[in-house]
Enzyme design. Structure first.
Site, PDB file in Angstrom:
ATOM      1  N   GLU A   1      37.004  48.924  32.350  1.00  0.00           N
ATOM      2  CA  GLU A   1      35.792  48.996  33.184  1.00  0.00           C
ATOM      3  C   GLU A   1      34.782  48.028  32.586  1.00  0.00           C
ATOM      4  O   GLU A   1      34.618  47.983  31.363  1.00  0.00           O
ATOM      5  CB  GLU A   1      35.249  50.430  33.171  1.00  0.00           C
ATOM      6  CG  GLU A   1      33.882  50.578  33.831  1.00  0.00           C
ATOM      7  CD  GLU A   1      33.370  52.029  33.795  1.00  0.00           C
ATOM      8  OE1 GLU A   1      34.173  52.978  33.763  1.00  0.00           O
ATOM      9  OE2 GLU A   1      32.130  52.177  33.792  1.00  0.00           O
TER      10      GLU A   1
ATOM     11  N   GLU B   1      23.470  48.368  34.606  1.00  0.00           N
ATOM     12  CA  GLU B   1      23.473  49.831  34.610  1.00  0.00           C
ATOM     13  C   GLU B   1      22.301  50.373  33.813  1.00  0.00           C
ATOM     14  O   GLU B   1      21.907  49.807  32.787  1.00  0.00           O
ATOM     15  CB  GLU B   1      24.783  50.338  33.982  1.00  0.00           C
ATOM     16  CG  GLU B   1      24.964  51.837  34.051  1.00  0.00           C
ATOM     17  CD  GLU B   1      26.290  52.286  33.448  1.00  0.00           C
ATOM     18  OE1 GLU B   1      26.819  51.569  32.587  1.00  0.00           O
ATOM     19  OE2 GLU B   1      26.762  53.366  33.829  1.00  0.00           O
TER      20      GLU B   1
END
Ligand SMILES: *[C@@H]1O[C@H](CO)[C@@H](O)[C@H](O)[C@H]1NC(C)=O
Length: 315
Positions: free
Chosen positions: A130, A135
């Site tokens: 990932e 974020e």
């Protein structure tokens, strides 16, 4: 003759360098929604969020194309007893290596309870890896860039990047790190995230994924390289990235077949973690879910506005 041959060589070399990346997919606003799946399963990160399908998203204005830009937002109108409506898009295409360039007019503005992310992920998590490009949670001000992998992938500290190394072991269960913390950088400046990013007129996130590293660059609107604007990106000329993941990691083994994901979660494993919530948000609601349920208007600045998304492949 020598000189001409030499010059010709230099010119050819320059052309070759400039042509290193060629366009693979241009996610044009007019067909953007067709190229993504609208994820509708329960939030894998246990959030107080309900991801709606395409029809619902379009009928309620959570997904739309506005002045040639892709808008992806959340319910900012209704009290939400069972979790706030939002959108999670996952690209139909899958990528291994390449250069992903997103130009954002607006990213979700900070609010307690929110957890926006722009990221890529492979099947059989975490075995195909990932890559979290953009974020953060709640009222945070610094973008986090993170890799999550199976055991056996670490990154080096160093000076050939701008951000700050937070953790160096990308394994989701690394000893001495929080569960699923991964290896992570935070940005070295505020204009790479949230309201400050938007106040800078937005900007670009570029992620270069090769067999030997993954690099993430952030460029505010007034500093976007000309070769990105012209669609002939050459990362070799961009200077230090914000994050450079490289070290004890076989990237071809740990990262493959990634879908590109955009989502805005609420609460859940990170934003709603009681310790995280207590740190700056508990004055707005006893729990994250209480706040997110009852304060729709506080989420009016929580949306993506995407100018362009392009994926280039190495020639
Ligand atoms: C922090 O979160 C609260 C609640 O969502 C919001 O009203 C406030 O504007 C935020 N403050 C900052 C500095 O982001």
């Amino acid at each position: 003759m020598m000189t001409i041959a030499y010059l010709l060589g230099v010119v050819l070399l320059a052309l070759n360098t400039n042509a290193k990346y060629v366009i693979q997919d241009d996610y044009k606003p007019s067909t953007f929604a067709d190229q993504f799946n609208f994820f509708t399963a329960p939030d894998p990160t246990h959030g107080f969020v309900k991801y709606v399908d395409r029809t619902t998203a379009q009928n309620t204005g959570l997904y739309k194309v506005e002045n040639g830009k892709v808008y992806i937002g959340v319910d900012k109108t209704n009290v939400a007893p069972n979790g706030r409506n939002s959108v999670r898009l996952e690209s139909k295409k899958k990528y291994t290596r390449g250069l992903i360039i997103g130009d954002f007019q607006h990213v979700p503005g900070q609010a307690c309870g929110t957890w926006p992310a722009f990221w890529t992920v492979g099947p059989n998590w975490p075995n195909s890896g990932e890559i979290d490009i953009y974020e953060g949670v709640n009222n945070g001000t610094r973008n986090a860039m993170t890799l999550h992998t199976s055991d056996g992938c670490t990154i080096n500290r160093g000076t050939d990047f701008l951000g700050n190394v937070e953790t160096t072991n990308c394994y989701i269960n690394a000893p001495g790190q929080y569960s699923n913390q991964g290896c992570s950088f935070t940005a070295n400046r505020d204009n790479a995230y949230g309201r400050a990013f938007n106040q800078a007129g937005g900007g670009v996130y570029a992620t270069e994924w090769t067999s030997s590293f993954i690099k993430v660059w952030h460029f505010p609107r007034n500093a976007i390289p000309a070769d990105i604007k012209s669609g002939q990106p050459n990362p070799a000329g961009w200077g230090k990235p914000m994050a450079k993941f490289a070290g004890g990691c076989n990237f071809d083994q740990k990262f493959a077949n990634h879908q590109i994901v955009f989502n805005i979660a609420f609460c859940g494993d990170w934003a709603g973690n009681p310790d995280v919530w207590r740190n700056g948000c508990s004055q707005y609601g006893a729990t994250c879910a209480d706040y997110v349920r009852n304060k729709p208007k506080d989420f009016s600045d929580v949306f993506w506005l995407i100018n362009s998304l392009k994926v280039y492949r190495n020639q």
